[in-house]
Design a protein around this motif. Sequence first.
Motif, PDB file in Angstrom:
ATOM      1  N   VAL A  19       0.811  -1.212   0.000  1.00 20.45           N
ATOM      2  CA  VAL A  19       0.000   0.000   0.000  1.00 20.45           C
ATOM      3  C   VAL A  19       0.849   1.268   0.000  1.00 20.45           C
ATOM      4  CG1 VAL A  19      -0.229   0.113   2.529  1.00 20.45           C
ATOM      5  CG2 VAL A  19      -2.017   1.072   1.063  1.00 20.45           C
ATOM      6  N   LEU A  20       2.025   1.237   0.619  1.00 21.68           N
ATOM      7  CA  LEU A  20       2.859   2.434   0.654  1.00 21.68           C
ATOM      8  C   LEU A  20       3.582   2.688  -0.665  1.00 21.68           C
ATOM      9  CD1 LEU A  20       4.307   2.291   4.273  1.00 21.68           C
ATOM     10  CD2 LEU A  20       2.436   3.702   3.382  1.00 21.68           C
ATOM     11  N   ALA A  23      -0.041   4.049  -2.891  1.00 17.96           N
ATOM     12  CA  ALA A  23      -0.640   5.336  -2.515  1.00 17.96           C
ATOM     13  C   ALA A  23       0.003   6.533  -3.213  1.00 17.96           C
ATOM     14  CB  ALA A  23      -0.616   5.497  -1.001  1.00 17.96           C
ATOM     15  N   ALA A  49      -2.874   6.091   2.936  1.00 18.84           N
ATOM     16  CA  ALA A  49      -2.678   4.638   2.940  1.00 18.84           C
ATOM     17  C   ALA A  49      -3.137   4.055   4.272  1.00 18.84           C
ATOM     18  CB  ALA A  49      -1.206   4.313   2.713  1.00 18.84           C
ATOM     19  N   SER A 101      -5.396  -4.144   2.780  1.00 14.46           N
ATOM     20  CA  SER A 101      -4.884  -2.774   2.758  1.00 14.46           C
ATOM     21  C   SER A 101      -5.613  -1.987   1.674  1.00 14.46           C
ATOM     22  CB  SER A 101      -3.375  -2.756   2.522  1.00 14.46           C
ATOM     23  OG  SER A 101      -3.041  -3.382   1.308  1.00 14.46           O
ATOM     24  N   VAL A 103      -6.241   2.335  -0.155  1.00 14.66           N
ATOM     25  CA  VAL A 103      -5.893   3.749  -0.278  1.00 14.66           C
ATOM     26  C   VAL A 103      -7.174   4.567  -0.302  1.00 14.66           C
ATOM     27  CG1 VAL A 103      -4.742   5.506  -1.660  1.00 14.66           C
ATOM     28  CG2 VAL A 103      -3.809   3.182  -1.583  1.00 14.66           C
ATOM     29  N   TRP A 193       1.292   8.648   6.509  1.00 14.49           N
ATOM     30  CA  TRP A 193       0.848   7.950   5.308  1.00 14.49           C
ATOM     31  C   TRP A 193      -0.178   8.722   4.496  1.00 14.49           C
ATOM     32  CZ3 TRP A 193       0.172   2.438   7.843  1.00 14.49           C
ATOM     33  CH2 TRP A 193       1.435   1.947   8.186  1.00 14.49           C
TER      34      TRP A 193
END
Length: 219
Positions: A19-20, A23, A49, A101, A103, A193
Amino acid sequence: MTVAPDRTPLDRTFFDRPVLEVAPDLLGRTLVRHTPRGPIEVRLTEVEAYAGPVDPGSHAYRGRTERNAVMFGPPGHAYVYFTYGMWHCLNLVCGPEDFASGVLLRAGEVVKGVESARANRPTAKNDHELAKGPARLATALDIDRRLNGTDVCAGGTAPLGVLTGTPAPAARILHGPRTGVAGVGGDGTLHPWRFWIDGDRSVSPYRPHAPRRRGTARR
């Protein structure tokens, strides 16, 4: 010479990443909402995120429920939730299946279908405020729980999709604490995030976490 944004749809491999990574890579991409009145398109300028089971701020942190089940499914699907008894918010599921996960799409610039977006958001003071904030974005695009679980990689005239667009330059992408989320340590600084395009006027204002008072709604 101005180069037109890439109209190629993003495929599932784009979303099938941590996810990081996904995003910040969504910034500058084009979110497409097909409606009976025609398409509405938004250039994404701000996202957050949420990392499922390792993230206390995530709806999926405590496991699967009827509400968050879409987050545990394949990447590239829409997770739409209802909050504060009045607003919808749109998330895009990413990462490996069952990790949950996603965004949150916080803000963007309406670049097509502005008249339709105005009709959906008649209280907007100007066009750059049409999708300035996650609830405003969902309202401008007429997104509600009916679209929960929509495959954004289906292509064609599916209700939702994401085009390659013009990815934001890395030098213009900033990050910091998520809006209104405490996270570990109480102030959210251990989860910086939230990602946004520096200087873009469609980005929503940051609000730090405020402890919830008894009787108020939970995010």
